[in-house]
Write an enzyme that holds these catalytic residues in place. Structure first.
Site, short mmCIF file in Angstrom:
data_model
loop_
_atom_site.label_atom_id
_atom_site.label_comp_id
_atom_site.label_asym_id
_atom_site.label_seq_id
_atom_site.Cartn_x
_atom_site.Cartn_y
_atom_site.Cartn_z
N ASP A 48 8.06 -4.83 8.13
CA ASP A 48 9.49 -4.52 8.03
C ASP A 48 10.31 -5.49 8.90
O ASP A 48 11.35 -6.00 8.49
CB ASP A 48 9.74 -3.07 8.47
CG ASP A 48 11.21 -2.71 8.50
OD1 ASP A 48 11.81 -2.60 7.43
OD2 ASP A 48 11.75 -2.57 9.61
N GLU A 120 5.77 -4.19 2.25
CA GLU A 120 6.04 -4.51 3.66
C GLU A 120 4.74 -4.69 4.44
O GLU A 120 4.63 -5.57 5.30
CB GLU A 120 6.91 -3.43 4.29
CG GLU A 120 8.35 -3.43 3.81
CD GLU A 120 9.21 -2.43 4.54
OE1 GLU A 120 10.39 -2.73 4.78
OE2 GLU A 120 8.72 -1.33 4.87
#
Length: 276
Positions: A48, A120
């Site tokens: 992320d 992610e």
């Protein structure tokens, strides 16, 4: 389902444009927490951050005229779950997911949140395996097709904002929003809001579960009508007002035409409106 996992992961790496030195790291990135204790949650956390930094860098290079606020708005929309889900679908990530039995039965391999989180995690895994530059390059490659279809001036802006900016850029007074009706019990109300652009003789209705949702629905249709009417209308023509009912952001067929035609835009009075 996973008998052909090696070939599935090999094909995934081809689509990613990155080949892992550590296959175990790749498998961990593809492992949902429902499958076992060794899963992709920590990789997702890392990915992320890598994603946000990489997209910020890409936007900074690509859109030299955008200020900080606009760059932040565009980035927020590019790293949100829906965008990640669409990229994950393009990569066909679902074929290599390792899910627990319950998640498999409930269709977890199609769930946007799981696919977005896995993407992610892949970014985080690439960083550990090949370094930040490798992860950034992979992210840039995946986002190039997305950016080709992005208008940075409108991405992430709601319908009311877009309508206001469109009118202001043409020196047309702002729209007026008015709640015309509410239906249902207090805990389950449906709001009807009228959005009018007096200068263009436009009146549309929007409905939604809240006043804001109804205003957005009406603004969306008003924007569509203003953009359709303005280029095609002769400078001295008389333009009839239109009344359209919109629900949930999509318009129903034309309901009625107002009785009094509007004067042409050249002759219209410079009345002022207010933004809702």
């Amino acid at each position: 389902m996973h008998d052909d996992m090696p070939s599935t992961l090999e094909a995934l790496q081809e689509r990613l444009g990155y080949h892992f030195a550590s296959e175990s790291l790749l498998r961990q990135a593809m492992t949902h927490r429902s499958f076992g204790a060794v899963n992709n949650e920590r990789l997702e956390f890392l990915g992320d951050s890598v994603l946000n930094c990489s997209v910020a860098s890409l936007l900074y290079q690509r859109f030299a005229k955008l200020d900080e606020g606009d760059l932040s708005r565009v980035r927020a929309n590019l790293v949100k779950q829906q965008t990640l889900f669409e990229i994950a679908q393009r990569l066909e990530i679902s074929g290599g997911l390792l899910l627990g039995e319950g998640e498999q039965k409930s269709g977890g391999f199609k769930r946007p949140s799981i696919l977005a989180d896995t993407l992610e995690a892949l970014f985080g895994a690439i960083m550990i395996d090949g370094g930040f530059d490798a992860a950034q390059q992979a992210i840039h490659r995946l986002y190039e097709p997305v950016l080709r279809n992005v208008d940075p001036n409108t991405l992430g802006k709601d319908a009311k904002t877009l309508l206001q900016e469109w009118l202001q850029s043409r020196k047309i007074p702002l729209p007026v929003y008015l709640v015309v009706a509410t239906h249902g019990a207090a805990h389950n109300q449906l709001f009807e809001v009228e959005c009018s652009v007096p200068r263009l003789s436009i009146q549309v209705l929007g409905s939604g579960a809240s006043r804001r949702a109804a205003e957005q629905a009406a603004a969306k249709r008003a924007l569509e009508l203003t953009q359709a009417l303005m280029p095609a209308a002769p400078r001295k023509s008389r333009r009839p007002a239109v009344r359209v009912v919109v629900s949930g952001g999509s318009a129903s067929p034309l309901v009625s035409e107002m009785a009094s035609p509007a004067a042409s835009m050249d002759a219209a009075p410079a009345d002022t409106g207010r933004a809702g």
